[in-house]
Design a protein around this motif. Structure first.
Motif, short mmCIF file in Angstrom:
data_model
loop_
_atom_site.label_atom_id
_atom_site.label_comp_id
_atom_site.label_asym_id
_atom_site.label_seq_id
_atom_site.Cartn_x
_atom_site.Cartn_y
_atom_site.Cartn_z
N LEU A 337 66.95 36.72 -7.24
CA LEU A 337 66.30 37.25 -8.44
C LEU A 337 65.23 36.29 -8.95
O LEU A 337 64.16 36.71 -9.39
CB LEU A 337 67.35 37.49 -9.52
CG LEU A 337 68.31 38.66 -9.27
CD1 LEU A 337 69.44 38.65 -10.29
CD2 LEU A 337 67.58 39.99 -9.33
N ALA A 338 65.51 34.99 -8.89
CA ALA A 338 64.56 34.00 -9.40
C ALA A 338 63.27 33.98 -8.59
O ALA A 338 62.18 33.77 -9.14
CB ALA A 338 65.20 32.61 -9.40
N LEU A 424 76.00 48.34 -12.37
CA LEU A 424 76.46 49.12 -11.23
C LEU A 424 77.29 50.28 -11.75
O LEU A 424 78.27 50.07 -12.46
CB LEU A 424 77.28 48.25 -10.26
CG LEU A 424 77.67 48.92 -8.94
CD1 LEU A 424 76.43 49.25 -8.12
CD2 LEU A 424 78.61 48.03 -8.14
N HIS A 425 76.87 51.50 -11.40
CA HIS A 425 77.54 52.71 -11.88
C HIS A 425 77.62 52.72 -13.41
O HIS A 425 78.66 53.03 -14.00
CB HIS A 425 78.94 52.83 -11.29
CG HIS A 425 78.97 52.80 -9.79
ND1 HIS A 425 78.17 53.63 -9.02
CD2 HIS A 425 79.66 52.02 -8.91
CE1 HIS A 425 78.40 53.38 -7.74
NE2 HIS A 425 79.28 52.41 -7.65
N ARG A 426 76.51 52.31 -14.03
CA ARG A 426 76.36 52.31 -15.48
C ARG A 426 77.32 51.36 -16.19
O ARG A 426 77.55 51.49 -17.39
CB ARG A 426 76.52 53.73 -16.04
CG ARG A 426 75.47 54.71 -15.54
CD ARG A 426 75.63 56.06 -16.19
NE ARG A 426 74.59 56.99 -15.70
CZ ARG A 426 74.49 58.25 -16.09
NH1 ARG A 426 75.36 58.73 -16.98
NH2 ARG A 426 73.54 59.03 -15.61
N GLU A 427 77.87 50.43 -15.47
CA GLU A 427 78.74 49.42 -16.06
C GLU A 427 78.10 48.05 -15.87
O GLU A 427 77.51 47.77 -14.83
CB GLU A 427 80.12 49.44 -15.41
CG GLU A 427 80.91 50.71 -15.69
CD GLU A 427 82.30 50.64 -15.10
OE1 GLU A 427 82.66 49.57 -14.55
OE2 GLU A 427 83.04 51.63 -15.18
N GLY A 455 68.45 43.69 -9.71
CA GLY A 455 69.72 43.37 -10.35
C GLY A 455 70.83 44.32 -9.92
O GLY A 455 71.97 43.91 -9.71
N THR A 456 70.51 45.59 -9.79
CA THR A 456 71.49 46.57 -9.33
C THR A 456 71.92 46.27 -7.89
O THR A 456 73.11 46.36 -7.56
CB THR A 456 70.91 47.99 -9.41
OG1 THR A 456 70.53 48.26 -10.76
CG2 THR A 456 71.90 49.02 -8.94
#
Length: 693
Positions: A337-338, A424-427, A455-456
């Protein structure tokens, strides 16, 4: 001398236009805009080459050049008119047949210019005169001036009618084509004023056109709507820019060093060497500086491309970083990510079993293990909005994040800049805090979307990683529990034997043979329990296989069962049969099957244990005249763990027996009839000391 310089300028322009034409043609994907741009470049190639040839061979006529001037201006003008598109063609027409009315108008106008030039049929020769001027006619100058004015108007209209958000993609081609028409306007205005073409302006015209070609190529690389699909690799541009910058730097430093050498007197050479060594050292430091590389990448992406990222390259690098490397996966997720924003460090907070978010990894930074409650406003905001939070933007204008409440410990992290949620899966599985990037970034929608999607993806990797770890731990417990279950089962059998011994002690306590057998049984039980405890404490270690004689093993088992009722009978048809197995497990398996036969048979019944040989296998049959089993029970419950018909049974013995016999590459078969009896057949492969080749 002037002729040579002029010829070189127009030859260079012809080569530059030709290279651009080849590049456009090889990348052409059937778009009308790209085709017209390539045609305009090709006409410019002939135009520049014709002027260079006339200068070199001193050809007296300029008629061909004047015709090519018209075609050159017409090509660029039609391209601009097509881009402007004041009257759209019908959509049902094919791409190449979509001819706009304005294109027809401009074509008619240039046809008039063409007829006018033919009518004049100028025969003025382009020769260098002592006064440094080239002759020409008023009609030629005026026609060229009109074409230049038309071109400037079209460029201005194209730039004006383009939205401000899209002008960055067309500004270089507007600058390039505008320079063509403006320079021609200046050349011909001067010629109309003095009735002669200025030699210096004419010579510089070739070099000016050479400088214009890269601007057009750059706009094509930015890929606006008129592009033909040409793209410049970011890697090539990055390394080329770095190499070009290094070359310019070295040339400037060399010039300064040369100046020091000339003006330094006695110390000139020393000053020059010292300065050049320091300059080279500084260049090496800059080239190996992560901050410098990050700045150059951001600069190139920002000013040379329509998008900040080459998504194919970024996604390949992102996936490669997550999948490979010496770092642990959690640290690799932070690094992946960085790298998207050139951040040098970061930390990862992940949800634990208790529902709290705890720091589990850091990359290039040491952080306190802060814990965040899942129900606080900070985590709820990340889960509901799934926004990438720019902390600098938050501190400058908190209203943009009205419901956001940052945790107190966040202020203790030096130079924290971005918070990337792992959804992930809205959590909300966790979040990553990234440190201030090495170079300034504009956190626009493109960067936010990329970080959110990345991120996902990182969240899915981390979730799978955590699930794998949890499964590994569960399997370890399962293995331990399974081994414990077998140990408990063996202890139950030992307790049964000792209980039976105790029940017969009062009746046979004065019998010396019973006393001897009792001592042996107790000693065997104690030793077996010691081995079970050792195995339980040492874990599930690998077993040791030995060569065992089945007749001896069965005799030992039958002797220990001799006080049971009914007493099992042993019949050995083939003696000396050997198998390779672990003594403890095989003894436990056979002992359990025999014990089951005894318990299932009335005291007045019979139990037989027979050992025979069949081909290359030893066959042990355990027969009883007990109550038997139904076919349905055998098929569905007999070999399933924790299924038993006994009141105190655990349903483990037969399951373990079959498992171990299968490990030895043997077979366990059952034949049973209710109220008649049961036969268990154990077939084990014989040990062969000298196997056949």
């Amino acid at each position: 001398m002037l002729t040579t310089i002029a010829t070189a300028g127009y030859v260079t322009a012809a080569v530059a236009y030709f290279l651009l034409f080849v590049l456009l043609l090889t990348s052409w994907r059937g778009r009308l805009y790209g085709l017209l741009l390539a045609i305009a470049c090709l006409v410019s190639v002939f135009w520049a080459a014709a002027i260079a040839g006339q200068l070199y061979w001193d050809y007296p006529s300029v008629f061909l050049i004047e015709i090519l001037e018209i075609f050159r201006h017409a090509g660029w003008s039609i391209f601009l008119i097509t881009l402007l598109g004041p009257f759209q063609p019908r959509k049902e027409d094919s791409t190449l047949l979509r001819i706009r009315p304005a294109v027809v108008v401009i074509a008619v106008l240039y046809l008039i210019f063409f007829v006018f030039i033919i009518f004049l049929n100028s025969s003025n020769s382009i020769e260098f005169t002592p006064h440094g001027q080239l002759p020409g006619s008023f009609g030629n100058f005026f026609t060229g001036l009109l074409m230049a004015v038309i071109g400037m108007i079209l460029v201005e209209q194209y730039y004006r009618n383009t939205s401000p958000e899209q002008r960055w993609g067309i500004k270089f081609i507007c600058l390039g084509m505008g320079s063509i028409f403006v320079y021609d306007f200046y050349l011909l205005s001067d010629a109309l004023l003095f009735r002669k073409i200025n030699v210096d302006i004419w010579i510089a015209r070739g070099w000016v056109n050479t400088l214009i070609v890269p601007l057009i190529a750059l706009s094509a690389a930015r890929n606006p709507k008129w592009s033909v699909g040409i793209s410049l690799s970011r890697h090539v541009l990055f390394y080329s820019s770095a190499l070009f910058g290094a070359a310019v730097y070295l040339l400037v430093m060399a010039a300064v060093g040369y100046y020091l050498r000339l003006s330094g007197g006695t110390w000139g050479a020393v000053l020059q060497l010292t300065f050049l060594s320091g300059a080279i050292l500084l260049l090496i430091i800059l080239l190996f500086s992560g901050t410098t590389r990050s700045w150059l990448k951001v600069f190139i992406s920002k000013h040379f491309y329509s998008y900040n990222y080459d998504y194919r390259e970024e996604w390949l690098r992102f996936t490669r970083t997550l999948s490979e490397g010496e770092l642990e996966l959690r640290a690799r997720a932070i690094k992946a990510l960085a790298q998207l924003v050139e951040s040098p460090a970061g930390g990862l907070w992940f949800r634990q079993e208790n529902g709290r978010y705890q720091l589990i990894a850091g990359w290039n930074i040491s952080l306190k293990k802060e814990i965040t409650e899942a129900k606080n406003k900070f985590c709820q905001f990340l889960e509901e909005k799934a926004w990438v939070i720019d902390l600098r933007e938050y501190h400058a204008d908190p209203k943009k994040y009205s419901a956001l409440v940052l945790p107190d410990w966040l202020s203790d992290i030096p130079e924290s800049r971005l918070i990337v949620p792992l959804i992930l899966h809205r959590e909300l599985l966790g979040f990553v805090i990234l440190i201030e990037p090495r170079s300034a970034i504009n956190l626009n929608w493109e960067v936010r979307d990329l970080l959110r999607v990345a991120g996902t993806q990182a969240a899915s990797y981390l979730a799978q990683y955590e699930a794998t770890n949890a499964l590994s731990i569960a399997r370890q417990f399962e293995s331990f529990n399974r081994m414990s279950t077998f140990v408990v089962h063996d202890i139950k059998n030992l307790i049964f034997q000792l209980s039976l011994l105790l029940s017969n002690a009062e009746k046979h306590k004065d019998n010396p043979e019973f006393q001897k057998d009792m001592i042996e049984t107790v000693n065997f039980s104690v030793n077996k329990m010691k081995r079970l405890l050792e195995k339980l404490s040492s874990g599930n270690q690998s077993e040791k296989s030995n060569i065992l004689y089945l007749d001896q093993l069965l005799q030992q088992i039958i002797e220990r069962k001799s006080f049971n009722m009914p007493k099992p009978l042993l019949e050995i048809t083939d003696s000396g049969l050997m198998v390779e197995a672990d003594y403890s497990r095989l003894e436990r398996v056979l002992s359990h099957l025999i014990q089951n036969a005894i318990e299932a048979t009335p005291k007045n019944g019979q139990v037989w244990v027979r050992l025979t040989r069949k081909d290359n296998s030893a066959v042990i049959k355990i027969e009883d005249t007990g109550h038997g089993m139904s076919e349905q029970f055998i098929q569905k419950k007999l070999f399933k763990p924790f299924e038993s018909t006994k009141a105190a049974g655990m349903g483990i013995g037969v399951f373990e027996s079959k498992e171990y016999i299968n490990e030895l590459e043997g077979q366990l078969a059952v034949d049973s009839q209710e109220l008649v009896g049961t036969t268990f057949s154990v077939m084990l492969p014989l040990y062969r000391e000298h196997p056949e080749s």
